[in-house]
Design a protein around this motif. Sequence first.
Motif, short mmCIF file in Angstrom:
data_model
loop_
_atom_site.label_atom_id
_atom_site.label_comp_id
_atom_site.label_asym_id
_atom_site.label_seq_id
_atom_site.Cartn_x
_atom_site.Cartn_y
_atom_site.Cartn_z
N HIS A 290 42.31 18.55 -15.59
CA HIS A 290 40.96 18.86 -15.27
C HIS A 290 40.38 17.43 -14.86
O HIS A 290 39.64 17.17 -13.67
CB HIS A 290 40.00 19.27 -16.41
N LEU A 291 40.75 16.35 -15.49
CA LEU A 291 40.19 15.04 -15.01
C LEU A 291 40.47 14.65 -13.58
O LEU A 291 39.81 13.88 -12.67
CB LEU A 291 40.59 13.94 -16.05
N VAL A 292 41.89 15.18 -13.24
CA VAL A 292 42.48 14.88 -11.83
C VAL A 292 41.51 15.63 -10.73
O VAL A 292 41.20 15.29 -9.93
CB VAL A 292 43.71 15.12 -11.91
N ARG A 293 41.27 16.93 -11.21
CA ARG A 293 40.52 17.65 -10.28
C ARG A 293 39.15 17.37 -10.01
O ARG A 293 38.39 17.46 -8.91
CB ARG A 293 40.44 19.24 -10.79
N TRP A 294 38.47 16.88 -11.04
CA TRP A 294 37.02 16.34 -10.92
C TRP A 294 36.87 14.96 -10.35
O TRP A 294 35.89 14.60 -9.80
CB TRP A 294 36.44 16.22 -12.43
N THR A 295 37.95 14.42 -9.78
CA THR A 295 37.87 13.24 -8.95
C THR A 295 37.22 13.68 -7.65
O THR A 295 36.72 12.81 -7.02
CB THR A 295 39.14 12.68 -8.60
N SER A 296 37.22 15.04 -7.21
CA SER A 296 36.50 15.23 -6.07
C SER A 296 35.21 15.30 -6.08
O SER A 296 34.24 14.91 -5.04
CB SER A 296 36.95 16.71 -5.62
N ILE A 297 34.42 15.17 -7.33
CA ILE A 297 33.14 14.96 -7.35
C ILE A 297 32.94 13.66 -7.52
O ILE A 297 31.89 13.04 -6.87
CB ILE A 297 32.61 15.43 -9.11
N LEU A 298 33.81 12.68 -8.00
CA LEU A 298 33.75 11.26 -7.92
C LEU A 298 33.77 10.81 -6.47
O LEU A 298 33.00 9.95 -6.10
CB LEU A 298 34.90 10.69 -8.62
N ASP A 299 34.59 11.32 -5.80
CA ASP A 299 34.56 10.91 -4.34
C ASP A 299 33.32 11.27 -3.39
O ASP A 299 32.97 10.57 -2.51
CB ASP A 299 35.94 11.92 -3.63
N ARG A 300 32.50 12.38 -4.00
CA ARG A 300 31.29 12.73 -3.32
C ARG A 300 30.46 11.69 -3.86
O ARG A 300 29.17 11.31 -3.13
CB ARG A 300 31.12 14.21 -3.58
N ASP A 301 30.09 11.76 -5.13
CA ASP A 301 29.24 11.18 -5.67
C ASP A 301 29.42 10.28 -7.26
O ASP A 301 29.33 11.18 -7.98
CB ASP A 301 27.74 11.94 -5.94
N PRO A 302 29.90 9.17 -7.13
CA PRO A 302 30.54 8.72 -8.48
C PRO A 302 29.26 8.36 -9.44
O PRO A 302 29.50 8.22 -10.82
CB PRO A 302 30.97 7.13 -8.04
N SER A 303 28.28 8.55 -9.08
CA SER A 303 26.90 8.48 -10.02
C SER A 303 26.93 9.39 -11.17
O SER A 303 26.13 9.25 -12.08
CB SER A 303 25.51 8.34 -9.10
N VAL A 304 27.42 10.45 -10.71
CA VAL A 304 27.38 11.87 -11.70
C VAL A 304 27.97 11.17 -13.14
O VAL A 304 27.74 11.57 -14.13
CB VAL A 304 28.46 12.80 -10.97
N PHE A 305 29.15 10.45 -13.06
CA PHE A 305 29.68 9.98 -14.14
C PHE A 305 29.35 8.51 -14.61
O PHE A 305 29.95 7.89 -15.29
CB PHE A 305 31.34 9.90 -13.81
N SER A 306 28.28 7.98 -13.96
CA SER A 306 27.82 6.56 -14.19
C SER A 306 27.48 6.30 -15.76
O SER A 306 27.62 5.11 -16.15
CB SER A 306 26.80 6.14 -13.34
N SER A 307 27.08 7.26 -16.34
CA SER A 307 26.59 7.27 -17.66
C SER A 307 27.71 6.92 -18.73
O SER A 307 27.70 6.54 -20.10
CB SER A 307 25.80 8.21 -18.32
N VAL A 308 29.05 7.27 -18.28
CA VAL A 308 30.20 7.47 -19.30
C VAL A 308 30.83 5.98 -19.35
O VAL A 308 31.08 5.29 -18.40
CB VAL A 308 31.09 8.57 -18.77
N LYS A 309 30.62 5.53 -20.63
CA LYS A 309 31.49 4.22 -21.21
C LYS A 309 32.78 4.53 -21.50
O LYS A 309 33.67 3.69 -21.56
CB LYS A 309 30.54 3.77 -22.19
N TYR A 310 33.01 5.68 -22.40
CA TYR A 310 34.52 5.90 -22.92
C TYR A 310 34.87 7.34 -22.44
O TYR A 310 34.26 8.45 -22.31
CB TYR A 310 34.22 6.11 -24.55
N LEU A 311 36.13 7.16 -21.91
CA LEU A 311 36.99 8.22 -21.20
C LEU A 311 38.15 8.63 -22.22
O LEU A 311 38.74 7.43 -22.63
CB LEU A 311 37.33 8.02 -19.86
#
Length: 520
Positions: free
Chosen positions: A268-289
């Motif tokens: 799932h994390l690999v697939r969600w990289t398409s969101i990161l490619d479009r707009d990395p700010s979606v995950f900007s609040s995340v400190k711990y993965l």
Amino acid sequence: MLPLKELFKPTSKPLHLFENFRAAADAHPASMIHMDAPQPAFPELGLHATYADAAEAVARCGEQVIARGVAPGDHVVIYKSALFDSYLLAVAVSYAGAVPVMISPHLDARTVTVMAARLKRPWLIHDAETVEKAADISSVEEARKLDALAVRDTVVEDPKGAGRKPGVRDIAYMTHTSGTTGIPKLIAHSPTSMGWRVTWQRRIVSFIDPGGLVAFHISPVHSRFNIGISSLMSYGHSFLNIGDPQEANVEAVLRKYRPLALESHPNHLVRWTSILDRDPSVFSSVKYLHSTFDAVNKGTMLKYLNASSHRMPVYLQVYGQSECGPMVLRPHTRTTLRFSDARWMGIGMPKLTRVRVVDEKGNPLPRGRQGAIEMFSRGRAVTYYGEEERFEQNLRNGWWNSGDQGEMGRAGQVALHDRQVDLIDDVRSTLAIEDALLDKLSFLNEVVLVRTAEGDPQPVVSVATGQEMDWDAWWTSVADLPALEAPVILPFDRFPRTATMKIQRNRLEELLRTEITHAA
């Protein structure tokens, strides 16, 4: 943070699902549970509920389960849509003193029939998603098949109170293996084995900032789910369950809730990289993965870390198995990933878990020699229910044969190379090749190396949404690798997967041989 004495002399409390859920609600009544969709079996909770509200709802459901005839010690299969209420139903079954048996809704009726036949006159709770398959499960008596909504609507005239709980070493909860190589095995857990896993996980959760929201998308039938929820609730963390992993929903809920921590299965994390490619700010609040029980390629980890607005975000890679729980961990930062090989999974948790690499006779191998990875865990499961001999065959003096192949390195860290059943001649590590190609070729979101009928390495790939296959880049990237067949291109959703999104490689090989005969 945990007291130092807990690091050197760890202790554990047996995990009884309802008892621990209730205790957390008593200690942290106002902490919140957020959900991305209503839960059909618990409509009163809506999208937001306090720990206290959830505990009361679960106790009411537990009384309804008892009223339907479920008794202490009964096996109750929970075979329904992969929503958070699957876990709440398991806690309600635990209230009744019965044993929840978590089975993935992805499995067909024939498979579940075989699995349920190993149990003792089981009950089965289903919902609209699984009702038709449930009707075809012949190893469960019709009178013991319960619709989750019918349980919800049961009128309780004489509440009985919580049922007798199992002994600390009795079987209290069951999950199953991924089924990548056949019929899944039922993994039996005791309050003691689950308690040690919670001790392991609490060490991790202790680093999360108090008050920080934790978001996750994990299969509710995975053994990780129960341990994760119990660990979070013991600290009173508010959390967000992401039931729908589709990109549009993930983007929407992350923008709304802005979690501090995020966990999911590696694919799932690999697939969600398409969101990161479009707009990395979606995950900007995340400190711990945190990725669950498996490896992720370096490029994927780095994308998430680079998207974080925090100065020092951490990606914690955890390697483990359902039979043993979380075993090995390695924290990654933006800096360390520049110099590290993601195939090196890390080290065991001191005083709780250890790993070693051995030859076919069980002799530990020296550093750098490839062999079978064995695990020693205080949280190891009790047995495979109904297949106890198979479980014992995997044990050697307390060490569990993981079925994985790897090597030991400096300071006791372990590298993961392959599943033993997936080894390909002349390829030291298919997983390392897959990682390297994903890191180099950003237009791909899946690379899997399987065998042709002749035993040669066959890559199967998926092109990321909005991207096109770059053949020149592909052939340049594979030029220095062992000789590979021309890649077969499949849509991401066409890859056969388990409930936790692992590729079923044997089924993929069968698919290629019977339905796909040439590179796309």
